[in-house]
Design a protein around this motif. Structure first.
Motif, PDB file in Angstrom:
ATOM      1  N   TRP A  73     -27.599 -31.678 -79.270  1.00  0.00           N
ATOM      2  CA  TRP A  73     -28.811 -31.448 -78.479  1.00  0.00           C
ATOM      3  C   TRP A  73     -30.035 -32.124 -79.076  1.00  0.00           C
ATOM      4  CZ3 TRP A  73     -33.122 -28.922 -80.342  1.00  0.00           C
ATOM      5  CH2 TRP A  73     -32.965 -28.231 -81.534  1.00  0.00           C
ATOM      6  N   ASN A  74     -30.070 -32.291 -80.391  1.00  0.00           N
ATOM      7  CA  ASN A  74     -31.241 -32.887 -81.013  1.00  0.00           C
ATOM      8  C   ASN A  74     -30.899 -34.081 -81.889  1.00  0.00           C
ATOM      9  OD1 ASN A  74     -29.923 -31.571 -83.049  1.00  0.00           O
ATOM     10  ND2 ASN A  74     -31.758 -30.729 -83.994  1.00  0.00           N
ATOM     11  N   GLY A  75     -29.765 -34.691 -81.659  1.00  0.00           N
ATOM     12  CA  GLY A  75     -29.392 -35.755 -82.570  1.00  0.00           C
ATOM     13  C   GLY A  75     -28.475 -36.780 -81.950  1.00  0.00           C
ATOM     14  N   PRO A  76     -27.833 -37.535 -82.807  1.00  0.00           N
ATOM     15  CA  PRO A  76     -26.969 -38.631 -82.354  1.00  0.00           C
ATOM     16  C   PRO A  76     -25.617 -38.116 -81.865  1.00  0.00           C
ATOM     17  CG  PRO A  76     -26.871 -38.445 -84.731  1.00  0.00           C
ATOM     18  CD  PRO A  76     -27.898 -37.434 -84.254  1.00  0.00           C
ATOM     19  N   PRO A  77     -24.823 -38.997 -81.268  1.00  0.00           N
ATOM     20  CA  PRO A  77     -23.457 -38.612 -80.883  1.00  0.00           C
ATOM     21  C   PRO A  77     -22.641 -38.242 -82.122  1.00  0.00           C
ATOM     22  CG  PRO A  77     -24.066 -40.706 -79.877  1.00  0.00           C
ATOM     23  CD  PRO A  77     -25.146 -40.361 -80.868  1.00  0.00           C
ATOM     24  N   ARG A  78     -21.734 -37.313 -81.941  1.00  0.00           N
ATOM     25  CA  ARG A  78     -20.861 -36.917 -83.037  1.00  0.00           C
ATOM     26  C   ARG A  78     -19.916 -38.053 -83.390  1.00  0.00           C
ATOM     27  NH1 ARG A  78     -18.919 -30.741 -82.516  1.00  0.00           N
ATOM     28  NH2 ARG A  78     -20.974 -29.802 -82.508  1.00  0.00           N
ATOM     29  N   SER A  79     -19.416 -38.003 -84.616  1.00  0.00           N
ATOM     30  CA  SER A  79     -18.446 -38.989 -85.082  1.00  0.00           C
ATOM     31  C   SER A  79     -17.569 -38.325 -86.143  1.00  0.00           C
ATOM     32  CB  SER A  79     -19.144 -40.221 -85.647  1.00  0.00           C
ATOM     33  OG  SER A  79     -19.932 -39.875 -86.769  1.00  0.00           O
ATOM     34  N   LEU A  80     -16.525 -39.026 -86.543  1.00  0.00           N
ATOM     35  CA  LEU A  80     -15.551 -38.467 -87.471  1.00  0.00           C
ATOM     36  C   LEU A  80     -14.995 -39.574 -88.347  1.00  0.00           C
ATOM     37  CD1 LEU A  80     -13.470 -36.086 -88.173  1.00  0.00           C
ATOM     38  CD2 LEU A  80     -12.030 -37.133 -86.440  1.00  0.00           C
ATOM     39  N   THR A  81     -14.797 -39.250 -89.609  1.00  0.00           N
ATOM     40  CA  THR A  81     -14.125 -40.146 -90.543  1.00  0.00           C
ATOM     41  C   THR A  81     -12.855 -39.457 -91.011  1.00  0.00           C
ATOM     42  OG1 THR A  81     -16.212 -41.070 -91.327  1.00  0.00           O
ATOM     43  CG2 THR A  81     -14.295 -41.366 -92.749  1.00  0.00           C
ATOM     44  N   VAL A  82     -11.739 -40.151 -90.946  1.00  0.00           N
ATOM     45  CA  VAL A  82     -10.464 -39.640 -91.437  1.00  0.00           C
ATOM     46  C   VAL A  82     -10.107 -40.458 -92.673  1.00  0.00           C
ATOM     47  CG1 VAL A  82      -8.009 -39.334 -90.941  1.00  0.00           C
ATOM     48  CG2 VAL A  82      -9.693 -39.007 -89.123  1.00  0.00           C
ATOM     49  N   THR A  83      -9.904 -39.764 -93.804  1.00  0.00           N
ATOM     50  CA  THR A  83      -9.520 -40.418 -95.051  1.00  0.00           C
ATOM     51  C   THR A  83      -8.074 -40.045 -95.351  1.00  0.00           C
ATOM     52  OG1 THR A  83     -11.793 -40.256 -95.852  1.00  0.00           O
ATOM     53  CG2 THR A  83     -10.086 -40.706 -97.495  1.00  0.00           C
ATOM     54  N   PHE A  84      -7.253 -41.044 -95.619  1.00  0.00           N
ATOM     55  CA  PHE A  84      -5.830 -40.808 -95.868  1.00  0.00           C
ATOM     56  C   PHE A  84      -5.545 -40.566 -97.340  1.00  0.00           C
ATOM     57  CE2 PHE A  84      -5.528 -42.930 -91.799  1.00  0.00           C
ATOM     58  CZ  PHE A  84      -4.505 -42.235 -91.189  1.00  0.00           C
ATOM     59  N   GLN A  85      -4.596 -39.646 -97.597  1.00  0.00           N
ATOM     60  CA  GLN A  85      -4.032 -39.412 -98.913  1.00  0.00           C
ATOM     61  C   GLN A  85      -2.517 -39.376 -98.750  1.00  0.00           C
ATOM     62  OE1 GLN A  85      -5.958 -35.559 -99.780  1.00  0.00           O
ATOM     63  NE2 GLN A  85      -6.542 -36.490-101.712  1.00  0.00           N
ATOM     64  N   CYS A  86      -1.810 -39.921 -99.702  1.00  0.00           N
ATOM     65  CA  CYS A  86      -0.350 -39.848 -99.646  1.00  0.00           C
ATOM     66  C   CYS A  86       0.085 -38.421 -99.968  1.00  0.00           C
ATOM     67  CB  CYS A  86       0.277 -40.810-100.647  1.00  0.00           C
ATOM     68  SG  CYS A  86       0.038 -42.532-100.190  1.00  0.00           S
ATOM     69  N   GLY A  87       1.120 -37.963 -99.272  1.00  0.00           N
ATOM     70  CA  GLY A  87       1.627 -36.623 -99.497  1.00  0.00           C
ATOM     71  C   GLY A  87       2.972 -36.446 -98.826  1.00  0.00           C
ATOM     72  N   LEU A  88       3.505 -35.237 -98.920  1.00  0.00           N
ATOM     73  CA  LEU A  88       4.811 -34.941 -98.360  1.00  0.00           C
ATOM     74  C   LEU A  88       4.766 -34.591 -96.883  1.00  0.00           C
ATOM     75  CD1 LEU A  88       6.258 -32.811-101.303  1.00  0.00           C
ATOM     76  CD2 LEU A  88       6.666 -35.229-100.790  1.00  0.00           C
ATOM     77  N   GLU A  89       3.591 -34.151 -96.392  1.00  0.00           N
ATOM     78  CA  GLU A  89       3.459 -33.732 -94.997  1.00  0.00           C
ATOM     79  C   GLU A  89       2.351 -34.508 -94.310  1.00  0.00           C
ATOM     80  OE1 GLU A  89       3.436 -29.360 -94.330  1.00  0.00           O
ATOM     81  OE2 GLU A  89       3.197 -29.326 -96.511  1.00  0.00           O
ATOM     82  N   HIS A  90       2.471 -34.618 -93.000  1.00  0.00           N
ATOM     83  CA  HIS A  90       1.393 -35.157 -92.184  1.00  0.00           C
ATOM     84  C   HIS A  90       0.567 -33.956 -91.729  1.00  0.00           C
ATOM     85  CE1 HIS A  90       3.995 -38.827 -90.897  1.00  0.00           C
ATOM     86  NE2 HIS A  90       3.684 -38.853 -92.172  1.00  0.00           N
ATOM     87  N   LYS A  91      -0.632 -33.788 -92.268  1.00  0.00           N
ATOM     88  CA  LYS A  91      -1.471 -32.665 -91.866  1.00  0.00           C
ATOM     89  C   LYS A  91      -2.920 -32.935 -92.251  1.00  0.00           C
ATOM     90  CE  LYS A  91      -0.866 -29.740 -95.952  1.00  0.00           C
ATOM     91  NZ  LYS A  91      -0.447 -28.421 -96.405  1.00  0.00           N
ATOM     92  N   VAL A  92      -3.813 -32.222 -91.592  1.00  0.00           N
ATOM     93  CA  VAL A  92      -5.226 -32.273 -91.917  1.00  0.00           C
ATOM     94  C   VAL A  92      -5.466 -31.299 -93.057  1.00  0.00           C
ATOM     95  CG1 VAL A  92      -7.566 -31.889 -91.057  1.00  0.00           C
ATOM     96  CG2 VAL A  92      -5.843 -32.880 -89.543  1.00  0.00           C
ATOM     97  N   LEU A  93      -6.077 -31.772 -94.133  1.00  0.00           N
ATOM     98  CA  LEU A  93      -6.297 -30.931 -95.305  1.00  0.00           C
ATOM     99  C   LEU A  93      -7.661 -30.243 -95.304  1.00  0.00           C
ATOM    100  CD1 LEU A  93      -4.913 -33.284 -98.087  1.00  0.00           C
ATOM    101  CD2 LEU A  93      -3.791 -31.308 -97.056  1.00  0.00           C
ATOM    102  N   ASP A  94      -8.652 -30.877 -94.692  1.00  0.00           N
ATOM    103  CA  ASP A  94     -10.006 -30.335 -94.763  1.00  0.00           C
ATOM    104  C   ASP A  94     -10.845 -30.897 -93.623  1.00  0.00           C
ATOM    105  OD1 ASP A  94     -12.197 -28.941 -95.830  1.00  0.00           O
ATOM    106  OD2 ASP A  94     -12.773 -30.611 -97.131  1.00  0.00           O
ATOM    107  N   VAL A  95     -11.774 -30.087 -93.151  1.00  0.00           N
ATOM    108  CA  VAL A  95     -12.740 -30.519 -92.149  1.00  0.00           C
ATOM    109  C   VAL A  95     -14.099 -30.074 -92.628  1.00  0.00           C
ATOM    110  CG1 VAL A  95     -13.557 -30.198 -89.780  1.00  0.00           C
ATOM    111  CG2 VAL A  95     -11.112 -30.377 -90.219  1.00  0.00           C
ATOM    112  N   ARG A  96     -15.059 -30.986 -92.593  1.00  0.00           N
ATOM    113  CA  ARG A  96     -16.448 -30.660 -92.947  1.00  0.00           C
ATOM    114  C   ARG A  96     -17.347 -31.170 -91.840  1.00  0.00           C
ATOM    115  NH1 ARG A  96     -15.955 -33.110 -98.767  1.00  0.00           N
ATOM    116  NH2 ARG A  96     -14.117 -31.932 -99.349  1.00  0.00           N
ATOM    117  N   GLU A  97     -18.254 -30.310 -91.430  1.00  0.00           N
ATOM    118  CA  GLU A  97     -19.200 -30.701 -90.396  1.00  0.00           C
ATOM    119  C   GLU A  97     -20.604 -30.434 -90.919  1.00  0.00           C
ATOM    120  OE1 GLU A  97     -19.974 -30.251 -85.656  1.00  0.00           O
ATOM    121  OE2 GLU A  97     -18.621 -28.851 -86.626  1.00  0.00           O
ATOM    122  N   PRO A  98     -21.232 -31.502 -91.459  1.00  0.00           N
ATOM    123  CA  PRO A  98     -22.577 -31.308 -92.032  1.00  0.00           C
ATOM    124  C   PRO A  98     -23.617 -30.993 -90.973  1.00  0.00           C
ATOM    125  CG  PRO A  98     -21.901 -33.616 -92.164  1.00  0.00           C
ATOM    126  CD  PRO A  98     -20.778 -32.849 -91.551  1.00  0.00           C
TER     127      PRO A  98
END
Length: 98
Positions: A73-98
């Motif tokens: 409502w008072n700012g720019p369009p939302r966006s997202l950065t996905v950073t990859f880490q090698c691991g045993l599973e395909h999953k999202v580890l963390d989400v941060r929304e400043p």
């Protein structure tokens, strides 16, 4: 679509991953879009749609950029950065929304 120098990210096409937190479920559909879904009902919000790879100069495939999401409502369009880490599973580890 650029799925890596040897097609190694092709396994992610049409795959979606959810991350649950207290108020929202975040859903990342690889090479498509990311959404924020309220747990208490209400409308989904598009955080961004697939844009490009934008990792470091030595490995552009370490980060994905999703952009052109819903406008705050008072700012720019939302966006997202996905950073990859090698691991045993395909999953999202963390989400941060400043």
């Amino acid at each position: 679509m650029d799925i890596g120098p040897n097609g190694e990210f092709g396994a992610f096409i049409d795959q979606c991953y959810d991350f649950e937190e207290r108020e929202y479920t975040y859903r990342l559909c690889m090479f498509k879009e990311a959404k924020q879904i309220p747990k208490g009902g209400g409308s989904e919000v598009t955080i961004g749609t697939w844009d490009a790879w934008f990792g470091s100069s030595t490995n552009k495939y370490e980060r994905m950029k999703y952009s052109r999401g819903a406008t705050c409502w008072n700012g720019p369009p939302r966006s997202l950065t996905v950073t990859f880490q090698c691991g045993l599973e395909h999953k999202v580890l963390d989400v941060r929304e400043p």
